[in-house]
Design an enzyme around this catalytic site. Structure first.
Site, PDB file in Angstrom:
ATOM      1  N   ARG A   1     -32.823  30.319  69.108  1.00 19.59           N
ATOM      2  CA  ARG A   1     -32.398  28.924  68.945  1.00 19.59           C
ATOM      3  C   ARG A   1     -30.893  28.827  68.687  1.00 19.59           C
ATOM      4  NH1 ARG A   1     -33.033  26.710  64.340  1.00 19.59           N
ATOM      5  NH2 ARG A   1     -35.142  27.433  63.881  1.00 19.59           N
TER       6      ARG A   1
ATOM      7  N   TYR B   1     -23.374   6.698  83.751  1.00 13.89           N
ATOM      8  CA  TYR B   1     -24.752   7.167  83.777  1.00 13.89           C
ATOM      9  C   TYR B   1     -25.590   6.331  82.803  1.00 13.89           C
ATOM     10  CZ  TYR B   1     -28.738  10.213  83.906  1.00 13.89           C
ATOM     11  OH  TYR B   1     -30.000  10.688  84.075  1.00 13.89           O
TER      12      TYR B   1
ATOM     13  N   ASP C   1     -17.430  13.396  81.264  1.00 13.18           N
ATOM     14  CA  ASP C   1     -18.625  13.823  82.000  1.00 13.18           C
ATOM     15  C   ASP C   1     -18.154  14.250  83.385  1.00 13.18           C
ATOM     16  OD1 ASP C   1     -20.937  13.983  83.567  1.00 13.18           O
ATOM     17  OD2 ASP C   1     -21.941  12.321  82.534  1.00 13.18           O
TER      18      ASP C   1
ATOM     19  N   LYS D   1     -27.601  19.336  88.104  1.00 16.66           N
ATOM     20  CA  LYS D   1     -27.115  18.827  89.384  1.00 16.66           C
ATOM     21  C   LYS D   1     -26.463  19.948  90.207  1.00 16.66           C
ATOM     22  CE  LYS D   1     -28.669  15.083  87.476  1.00 16.66           C
ATOM     23  NZ  LYS D   1     -27.872  14.112  86.755  1.00 16.66           N
TER      24      LYS D   1
HETATM   25  C1  LIG Z   1     -27.923  13.423  85.570  1.00 18.12           C
HETATM   26  C2  LIG Z   1     -26.715  13.003  84.825  1.00 18.12           C
HETATM   27  C3  LIG Z   1     -26.681  13.019  83.425  1.00 18.12           C
HETATM   28  C4  LIG Z   1     -27.902  13.393  82.583  1.00 18.12           C
HETATM   29  O1  LIG Z   1     -28.271  14.712  82.793  1.00 18.12           O
HETATM   30  P1  LIG Z   1     -29.801  15.254  82.684  1.00 18.12           P
HETATM   31  O2  LIG Z   1     -29.668  16.691  83.024  1.00 18.12           O
HETATM   32  O3  LIG Z   1     -30.609  14.445  83.650  1.00 18.12           O
HETATM   33  O4  LIG Z   1     -30.230  15.015  81.277  1.00 18.12           O
HETATM   34  C5  LIG Z   1     -25.510  12.642  82.797  1.00 18.12           C
HETATM   35  N1  LIG Z   1     -24.427  12.280  83.508  1.00 18.12           N
HETATM   36  C6  LIG Z   1     -24.425  12.234  84.855  1.00 18.12           C
HETATM   37  C7  LIG Z   1     -23.195  11.816  85.563  1.00 18.12           C
HETATM   38  C8  LIG Z   1     -25.561  12.603  85.556  1.00 18.12           C
HETATM   39  O5  LIG Z   1     -25.565  12.545  86.891  1.00 18.12           O
END
Ligand SMILES: *Cc1c(COP(=O)(O)O)cnc(C)c1O
Length: 372
Positions: A47, A99, A171, A196
């Site tokens: 963890r 998002y 992000d 992604k």
């Molecule tokens: C998908 C996404 C998230 C969230 O990520 P998860 O892995 O689905 O929790 C946050 N920011 C952006 C720009 C995203 O495309």
């Protein structure tokens, strides 16, 4: 080392015990220690850290030019891990186009600890300056943004944040460090949904934070992850690490295909606007050119015929799959407003497209038949 080389070699030393070239997948939750808890190779309990998670963190820190990284069970876990580490009663600035999960976190979960958010257009630097308050502790940028592909000037936002004693977090999911490195432009923390482009095959969920400095903020966020337990599993870390090796090569192809799709769509009479920062007509094009190496695999298209035209288009595609998420090898299409829950902020005439790695002529032929 240059970026492509780092993506393959960071955290990739052959296993010292066996010589295995592919990174080993360590599943152990616990690690032998001395009678008084003395650590042998630095690990104690999964963890907190484990050798496979560790390799991914080394790789991510190198790719974002940061000092340390923390991997999480999802992108949202990473986002929450940072925002929930802010002092109680902090104020944060977030982009109005962002998002959905960020918006929901700020509306439903952070207020319980007194944390409030103001949403604004991050491309408007005067609006950002005007929105700063004495309790503003963090500016959150998402560039390119979801789903309108808006561009914010990271270097300018970093200056504004720092002159106010606040942090800039970015992000970087859409761009990836192959195209944009916010920490080198002055940001303090980068967040990723590694679900992604890092994973790249729509089969693994993960998130990460990368810190410019291994400072007190890093320690606070690392301690929170250790205690709240939202670390990435070893298997997911292993898959994401494997994806990271080919990510720069995949990104080049995503960018090439997306530009072709954007140019095709922009020339169609049914289309009101194509939101893609690579098009010279995009309002953020010049800033994107300055801070990005290329323009990415994501775009959105808005139809003159409104919601009905958008849904008709989405119902006719054959190679593109109607599905949420992005960054995989296959092309996906999504009527974003339909998946955003009760109060969608995406325009009803907007379709978001994650352009995959198929042959671009097949993609364009499919779009052509969907429009005809
Ligand atoms: C998908 C996404 C998230 C969230 O990520 P998860 O892995 O689905 O929790 C946050 N920011 C952006 C720009 C995203 O495309």
């Amino acid at each position: 080392m240059r970026f492509e080389t780092l993506a393959i070699h960071a955290g990739a030393e052959p296993d010292p015990e066996t010589g295995a070239v592919a990174s080993p997948l360590h599943l152990s939750t616990t690690f032998k220690h001395g009678p008084a808890g003395e650590r042998i190779a630095g690990f104690e309990y999964q963890r907190e850290a484990n050798p496979t998670q560790d390799r991914l963190e080394v790789c991510l820190a190198a790719l974002e030019s940061g000092e340390r990284a923390l991997v999480y069970a999802s992108g949202m876990a990473a986002m929450a891990g940072l925002l929930e580490s802010l002092p109680n009663d902090s104020h944060v600035l977030i982009p109005s186009d962002c998002y959905t999960g960020l918006r929901v976190l700020c509306a439903e979960f952070l207020p319980a600890r007194g944390i409030t958010a103001t949403a604004l257009d991050m491309a408007d630097l005067n609006a950002v300056r005007a929105a700063l308050r004495s309790d503003t502790k963090l500016i959150w940028a998402e560039t390119p943004s979801n789903p309108k592909l808006e561009i914010a000037d990271i270097a300018e936002l970093a200056k504004i944040a720092h002159s106010h004693g606040a942090l800039l977090a970015c992000d970087n999911t859409f761009a990836t460090p192959a195209l944009q490195q916010p920490l080198t432009l002055g940001a303090d923390v980068v967040m990723h949904s590694t679900t992604k482009y890092f994973g790249g095959h729509s089969d693994v969920m993960g998130g990460a934070l990368v810190f410019a400095k291994a400072n007190a903020l890093f320690d606070t966020v690392a301690h929170r992850r250790h205690i709240t337990g939202n670390i990435a599993s070893p298997f997911n870390s292993w898959l994401i690490l494997r994806g990271a090796r080919s990510m720069p090569a995949r990104m080049a192809w995503h960018c090439r295909n997306a530009m072709l799709v954007a140019e095709f769509l922009a020339a169609q009479p049914e289309v009101e606007v194509v939101n893609y920062p690579g098009l010279s007509t995009h309002p953020g094009h010049e800033i994107a050119k300055k801070q990005m190496r290329d323009f990415g695999g994501m775009l959105s298209v808005q139809f003159k015929g409104g919601r009905e035209a958008a849904l008709k288009f989405a119902s006719r595609v054959k190679i593109f799959t109607n599905a949420t998420s992005l960054g995989g090898v296959e092309s996906l299409i999504e009527h974003r407003a339909s998946t955003e829950g009760d109060n969608p902020t995406s325009p009803q005439n907007l379709i978001r497209i994650s352009v995959g790695l198929e042959h671009p002529d097949d993609l364009i032929d499919d779009l052509k038949q969907a429009l005809s």
